[in-house]
Scaffold this active site. Structure first.
Site, PDB file in Angstrom:
ATOM      1  N   THR A  41      -5.272   7.168 -10.768  1.00 50.69           N
ATOM      2  CA  THR A  41      -4.590   8.450 -10.594  1.00 50.69           C
ATOM      3  C   THR A  41      -3.315   8.478 -11.437  1.00 50.69           C
ATOM      4  OG1 THR A  41      -3.314   7.683  -8.675  1.00 50.69           O
ATOM      5  CG2 THR A  41      -5.471   8.651  -8.242  1.00 50.69           C
ATOM      6  N   GLY A  67      -1.702   3.479  -1.133  1.00 47.55           N
ATOM      7  CA  GLY A  67      -1.076   3.653   0.166  1.00 47.55           C
ATOM      8  C   GLY A  67      -1.786   4.703   0.999  1.00 47.55           C
ATOM      9  N   ASP A  68      -1.178   5.053   2.130  1.00 46.65           N
ATOM     10  CA  ASP A  68      -1.772   6.053   3.016  1.00 46.65           C
ATOM     11  C   ASP A  68      -1.909   7.408   2.327  1.00 46.65           C
ATOM     12  OD1 ASP A  68      -2.125   4.417   5.328  1.00 46.65           O
ATOM     13  OD2 ASP A  68       0.027   4.519   5.699  1.00 46.65           O
ATOM     14  N   GLU A  73      -5.598  11.646   0.210  1.00 44.02           N
ATOM     15  CA  GLU A  73      -6.156  12.500  -0.846  1.00 44.02           C
ATOM     16  C   GLU A  73      -7.661  12.298  -0.988  1.00 44.02           C
ATOM     17  OE1 GLU A  73      -4.366  12.753  -4.615  1.00 44.02           O
ATOM     18  OE2 GLU A  73      -2.324  12.958  -3.869  1.00 44.02           O
ATOM     19  N   THR A  94       3.293   0.772   1.090  1.00 42.01           N
ATOM     20  CA  THR A  94       4.425   0.122   1.736  1.00 42.01           C
ATOM     21  C   THR A  94       4.128  -0.215   3.186  1.00 42.01           C
ATOM     22  OG1 THR A  94       5.915   1.376   0.291  1.00 42.01           O
ATOM     23  CG2 THR A  94       6.886   0.342   2.228  1.00 42.01           C
ATOM     24  N   GLU A 273       3.268  11.749   3.924  1.00 40.32           N
ATOM     25  CA  GLU A 273       3.682  12.604   2.812  1.00 40.32           C
ATOM     26  C   GLU A 273       4.093  13.979   3.337  1.00 40.32           C
ATOM     27  OE1 GLU A 273       3.840  11.326  -0.169  1.00 40.32           O
ATOM     28  OE2 GLU A 273       2.741   9.467   0.249  1.00 40.32           O
TER      29      GLU A 273
END
EC number: 2.7.1.107
Length: 315
Positions: A41, A67-68, A73, A94, A273
């Site tokens: 990405t 990550g999450d 996505e 993280t 996010e």
């Protein structure tokens, strides 16, 4: 016929470790019988578009390495489609809440072993308005920590960066008036925070939902009512031990459908996010995604007994 796997990875996650180990990962999967390719990405939204494309090309397995946010996505790219591929997870972020919840190893080769062993389980996901999430949705000033924490600080101290930023924000927190409707019940009042959880691990707190089931069709709804700084600090301490559920300022409920609104301009956190603003409608999609997971999650009672899949039990 060999199965086809597509790795979708964030090249900047985990100090670029996956990018360095990608050749070894491809070889390992090829030796295990997967025809494997990879996609890196570059910007927000790329993983969703690539997951959609991989669906059209009939890949058997999608592997999210990052990550999450990357995992979120990928899930958004396949959630609305029929005949969804199985999902593999290589935790490189993280905190990696979802990976923690499913006991997926944090090392790349260990996570690949989980995929290669082939055990999988179906897990719930959430739908918020027109988007999906796999771990949590939350609101309140403190829930902005994950996307307001500087990347440089995260790269230096890892998960502790969130705690540093969180304690910095505590004195600034203000309660907001909320209306939360959940399965025929209503909360109307001032609250500091709310969480909708799908797993036991949220924001690095592995015991925030001590009775979590990954496939029961219910969100865990946590509302922290208006509290002073000392009370909030006490609640956070209790939450680290899973002992917060009976605190008088904490509402702890299970629900399949939730509607949240406020006259205050309140941002949402979705899988770590930025997730837009209220109002929001939430719906639990039961056992919607099939995820590779270690066999021991059955023994940890994270999967409902009546939902144990045959391919998650050793023969």
């Amino acid at each position: 016929m060999r199965k086809r796997a597509r790795i979708i990875y964030n090249p900047t996650s985990g100090k670029e470790q996956f990018k360095r180990e990608l050749p070894d990962a491809l070889i390992k999967l090829e030796k295990a019988g997967y025809e494997t390719s990879a996609y890196a990405t570059e910007k927000i939204g790329d993983a969703t578009l690539e997951a959609e494309r991989a669906m059209h090309e009939n890949y058997d397995v999608l592997i999210a390495a990052g990550g999450d946010g990357t995992l979120n996505e990928v899930v958004n790219g396949i959630a609305e489609k029929p005949n969804r591929p199985k999902l593999g997870v290589i935790p490189m972020g993280t905190v990696n809440d979802f990976g923690r919840a499913l006991h997926i190893p944090n090392d790349i080769m260990g996570a690949l072993d989980v995929i290669i062993e082939g055990h999988s389980t179906k897990v719930d996901i959430g739908k918020m308005n027109n988007r999906y999430f796999i771990n949590l949705a939350a609101g309140g000033q403190l829930t902005q920590v994950s996307y307001e924490t500087p990347s440089k600080l995260k790269s230096i101290v890892g998960p502790f960066a969130y705690y540093i930023k969180g304690f910095e924000m505590l004195p600034q927190m203000k309660a907001v008036d909320l209306r939360i409707e959940y399965d025929g019940n209503v909360f109307q009042g001032e609250a500091l925070l709310f969480f909708l959880g799908l797993t036991n691990s949220m924001a690095g707190f592995e015991k925030l939902v001590p009775d979590a089931k990954l496939d029961d069709g219910y969100f865990t709804l946590i509302i922290v009512e208006k509290s002073n700084l000392a009370e909030l600090g006490h609640i956070m301490t209790l939450a680290s031990r899973g002992e917060h559920t009976k605190h008088p300022k904490v509402i702890y409920e299970k629900a399949k459908a939730i509607n949240i609104s406020s006259l205050t301009d309140l941002q949402l956190n979705v899988d770590g996010e930025y997730g837009g603003k209220l109002p929001a409608n939430f719906l639990n999609l039961e056992r919607h995604i099939d995820v590779f997971a270690p066999n021991d999650i059955v023994n940890e009672e994270l999967i409902s007994n009546d939902h144990v899949d045959d391919n998650l039990i050793e023969e």
